[in-house]
Design a protein around this motif. Sequence first.
Motif, PDB file in Angstrom:
ATOM      1  N   VAL A   6      15.433  48.848  20.382  1.00 21.86           N
ATOM      2  CA  VAL A   6      15.911  47.506  20.697  1.00 21.86           C
ATOM      3  C   VAL A   6      16.493  46.923  19.408  1.00 21.86           C
ATOM      4  CG1 VAL A   6      15.302  45.187  21.481  1.00 21.86           C
ATOM      5  CG2 VAL A   6      14.181  47.177  22.511  1.00 21.86           C
ATOM      6  N   LYS A   8      18.436  43.599  17.832  1.00 24.13           N
ATOM      7  CA  LYS A   8      18.790  42.198  18.023  1.00 24.13           C
ATOM      8  C   LYS A   8      19.740  41.806  16.908  1.00 24.13           C
ATOM      9  CE  LYS A   8      16.658  37.662  18.606  1.00 24.13           C
ATOM     10  NZ  LYS A   8      15.377  36.940  18.645  1.00 24.13           N
ATOM     11  N   THR A  10      21.791  38.738  15.234  1.00 22.83           N
ATOM     12  CA  THR A  10      21.706  37.275  15.191  1.00 22.83           C
ATOM     13  C   THR A  10      22.940  36.625  14.582  1.00 22.83           C
ATOM     14  OG1 THR A  10      20.637  37.294  13.029  1.00 22.83           O
ATOM     15  CG2 THR A  10      19.196  37.390  14.962  1.00 22.83           C
ATOM     16  N   SER A  37      18.759  49.077  23.778  1.00 24.38           N
ATOM     17  CA  SER A  37      18.988  47.734  24.286  1.00 24.38           C
ATOM     18  C   SER A  37      19.476  46.886  23.120  1.00 24.38           C
ATOM     19  CB  SER A  37      17.684  47.161  24.855  1.00 24.38           C
ATOM     20  OG  SER A  37      17.863  45.825  25.270  1.00 24.38           O
ATOM     21  N   TRP A  39      20.624  43.160  21.883  1.00 21.46           N
ATOM     22  CA  TRP A  39      20.526  41.738  22.202  1.00 21.46           C
ATOM     23  C   TRP A  39      21.498  40.951  21.349  1.00 21.46           C
ATOM     24  CZ3 TRP A  39      17.273  38.803  25.459  1.00 21.46           C
ATOM     25  CH2 TRP A  39      16.478  39.575  26.309  1.00 21.46           C
ATOM     26  N   THR A  41      22.412  37.440  20.029  1.00 24.89           N
ATOM     27  CA  THR A  41      21.820  36.124  19.861  1.00 24.89           C
ATOM     28  C   THR A  41      22.605  35.357  18.808  1.00 24.89           C
ATOM     29  OG1 THR A  41      20.253  36.786  18.136  1.00 24.89           O
ATOM     30  CG2 THR A  41      19.544  37.080  20.426  1.00 24.89           C
ATOM     31  N   THR A  78      22.428  42.615  26.313  1.00 27.83           N
ATOM     32  CA  THR A  78      21.921  41.346  26.832  1.00 27.83           C
ATOM     33  C   THR A  78      22.349  40.227  25.907  1.00 27.83           C
ATOM     34  OG1 THR A  78      19.948  42.505  27.644  1.00 27.83           O
ATOM     35  CG2 THR A  78      19.828  40.092  27.516  1.00 27.83           C
ATOM     36  N   CYS A  80      21.372  36.344  24.907  1.00 25.61           N
ATOM     37  CA  CYS A  80      20.269  35.393  24.989  1.00 25.61           C
ATOM     38  C   CYS A  80      20.670  34.184  25.842  1.00 25.61           C
ATOM     39  CB  CYS A  80      19.905  34.957  23.574  1.00 25.61           C
ATOM     40  SG  CYS A  80      18.897  33.480  23.466  1.00 25.61           S
ATOM     41  N   THR A 105      11.906  38.265  28.344  1.00 24.96           N
ATOM     42  CA  THR A 105      12.424  39.620  28.555  1.00 24.96           C
ATOM     43  C   THR A 105      12.500  40.366  27.230  1.00 24.96           C
ATOM     44  OG1 THR A 105      13.696  38.842  30.453  1.00 24.96           O
ATOM     45  CG2 THR A 105      14.342  40.957  29.509  1.00 24.96           C
ATOM     46  N   PHE A 106      12.945  39.676  26.175  1.00 26.37           N
ATOM     47  CA  PHE A 106      13.003  40.305  24.854  1.00 26.37           C
ATOM     48  C   PHE A 106      11.614  40.739  24.408  1.00 26.37           C
ATOM     49  CE2 PHE A 106      12.805  40.019  20.198  1.00 26.37           C
ATOM     50  CZ  PHE A 106      13.751  40.964  19.860  1.00 26.37           C
ATOM     51  N   GLU A 109      10.448  43.803  26.200  1.00 35.06           N
ATOM     52  CA  GLU A 109      11.110  45.020  25.709  1.00 35.06           C
ATOM     53  C   GLU A 109      10.537  45.500  24.384  1.00 35.06           C
ATOM     54  OE1 GLU A 109      15.357  45.195  25.552  1.00 35.06           O
ATOM     55  OE2 GLU A 109      15.572  44.464  27.605  1.00 35.06           O
TER      56      GLU A 109
END
Length: 120
Positions: A6, A8, A10, A37, A39, A41, A78, A80, A105-106, A109
Amino acid sequence: MADRLVVKVTCGTDDLERCNQAFTVAAAGVAAGVPVSLWLTGEAAWFAVPGRAEQVTLPHATPLADLLAILLEGGHVTVCTQCAVRREIAESDVLPGLRVAGAATFVEEVLADGTQALVY
């Protein structure tokens, strides 16, 4: 090796080198056959909108649009929920295959067994 990755991200055009690194690592995970995955954000939420990734260039880097295409095809992307709402990005505005989801959900995961989470 982790069973799942995962990532993320930012940042967006405000810190393009770090942003591109997140996309590159996530795409490398897909290439390695790991479920990924990504993310989006903060300012990275803009890359959920069609045409935004195509506007970005970074010397000596794989184009962000190409990396995003790899991730949409071979992983999960995904944006946010709160980040999208703050930028007035509606669910109907995002790229096909991209989902809008929130913190619960985050957390689900990243807490799953066998998951490696990275934040850029």
